[in-house]
Design a protein around this motif. Structure first.
Motif, PDB file in Angstrom:
ATOM      1  N   GLY A  74       0.820  -1.196   0.000  1.00 12.28           N
ATOM      2  CA  GLY A  74       0.000   0.000   0.000  1.00 12.28           C
ATOM      3  C   GLY A  74       0.857   1.250   0.000  1.00 12.28           C
ATOM      4  O   GLY A  74       2.029   1.217   0.395  1.00 12.28           O
ATOM      5  N   ILE A  75       0.250   2.315  -0.461  1.00 12.37           N
ATOM      6  CA  ILE A  75       0.908   3.622  -0.459  1.00 12.37           C
ATOM      7  C   ILE A  75      -0.021   4.598   0.243  1.00 12.37           C
ATOM      8  O   ILE A  75      -1.195   4.708  -0.103  1.00 12.37           O
ATOM      9  N   GLY A  76       0.525   5.298   1.217  1.00 11.65           N
ATOM     10  CA  GLY A  76      -0.210   6.348   1.898  1.00 11.65           C
ATOM     11  C   GLY A  76       0.427   7.683   1.572  1.00 11.65           C
ATOM     12  O   GLY A  76       1.626   7.855   1.749  1.00 11.65           O
ATOM     13  N   LEU A  77      -0.367   8.608   1.073  1.00  9.68           N
ATOM     14  CA  LEU A  77       0.157   9.917   0.684  1.00  9.68           C
ATOM     15  C   LEU A  77      -0.366  10.996   1.610  1.00  9.68           C
ATOM     16  O   LEU A  77      -1.526  10.972   2.014  1.00  9.68           O
ATOM     17  N   SER A  78       0.487  11.928   1.914  1.00  6.96           N
ATOM     18  CA  SER A  78       0.089  13.113   2.654  1.00  6.96           C
ATOM     19  C   SER A  78       0.239  14.302   1.734  1.00  6.96           C
ATOM     20  O   SER A  78       1.333  14.585   1.237  1.00  6.96           O
ATOM     21  N   GLY A 107      -4.745   8.129   1.340  1.00  9.04           N
ATOM     22  CA  GLY A 107      -4.027   9.332   1.707  1.00  9.04           C
ATOM     23  C   GLY A 107      -4.870  10.273   2.520  1.00  9.04           C
ATOM     24  O   GLY A 107      -6.016   9.978   2.883  1.00  9.04           O
ATOM     25  N   GLY A 108      -4.251  11.388   2.787  1.00  9.74           N
ATOM     26  CA  GLY A 108      -4.942  12.390   3.564  1.00  9.74           C
ATOM     27  C   GLY A 108      -4.218  13.710   3.477  1.00  9.74           C
ATOM     28  O   GLY A 108      -3.220  13.847   2.781  1.00  9.74           O
ATOM     29  N   GLY A 109      -4.777  14.646   4.169  1.00  4.66           N
ATOM     30  CA  GLY A 109      -4.207  15.979   4.167  1.00  4.66           C
ATOM     31  C   GLY A 109      -5.317  16.993   4.019  1.00  4.66           C
ATOM     32  O   GLY A 109      -6.472  16.735   4.366  1.00  4.66           O
ATOM     33  N   ARG A 126      -9.088   5.331  -0.126  1.00  9.37           N
ATOM     34  CA  ARG A 126      -9.641   6.021   1.053  1.00  9.37           C
ATOM     35  C   ARG A 126      -8.913   7.340   1.239  1.00  9.37           C
ATOM     36  O   ARG A 126      -7.714   7.434   0.985  1.00  9.37           O
ATOM     37  N   VAL A 127      -9.651   8.333   1.657  1.00  6.73           N
ATOM     38  CA  VAL A 127      -9.075   9.652   1.944  1.00  6.73           C
ATOM     39  C   VAL A 127      -9.416  10.014   3.382  1.00  6.73           C
ATOM     40  O   VAL A 127     -10.587   9.971   3.780  1.00  6.73           O
TER      41      VAL A 127
END
Length: 149
Positions: A74-78, A107-109, A126-127
């Motif tokens: 998985g990749i999680g981006l900020s 990701g999120g931010g 998912r965000v």
């Protein structure tokens, strides 16, 4: 003379340990605020996830290249810069080009609520928005992301 229980234990093949979930935490774009990404990386690590943090100022190409090299699940981006409508889809495109479409991207931010359905439709799984409890993100990763085969 060994007991049957001891013989069974000595002759038993150890169970193959399943691989830990591997997550790449990426910070694409030009903004230099990575405290949130580091907090999430640490929370995931503390929960038993193997985390690779790429650092600041990564391009989509750099993130996907690192994801391929590290064989992540998985990749999680900020993203705080407002470039989420370009960066998320570009990373999805690159993952598909590298036959890594099964890598979960989340990701999120600072992402406006109105943009979230569009991102989900483009393939973001998912965000998370500001104020999301960290445990919710850890639980999401633990249940949604599985080691790839």
């Amino acid at each position: 003379m060994a007991t049957a229980k001891a013989k069974g234990a000595a002759g038993a093949t150890p169970k193959k340990a399943s691989r830990k979930i591997r997550i790449l935490v990426g910070k694409p774009g030009l903004d230099g605020h990575d405290r949130g990404a580091k907090i999430i990386a640490r929370a995931l690590r503390d929960a038993g996830v193997e985390v690779i943090y790429t650092g600041l100022h990564q391009t989509p190409e750099m993130i996907v290249s690192a994801a391929a090299q590290e064989d992540v699940d998985g990749i999680g981006l900020s993203i705080l810069s407002g470039a989420h409508n370009y960066l998320f889809p570009r990373i999805i495109q690159l993952l598909r080009e590298k036959k890594m479409g099964d890598v979960v991207l989340f990701g999120g931010g600072i992402i406006p609520d109105a943009d979230i359905p569009k991102l989900l439709k483009k393939g973001v799984d998912r965000v998370f928005t500001p104020g999301t409890p960290i445990q919710e993100i850890v639980d999401y990763v633990s249940t949604r992301v599985q080691p790839r085969k």
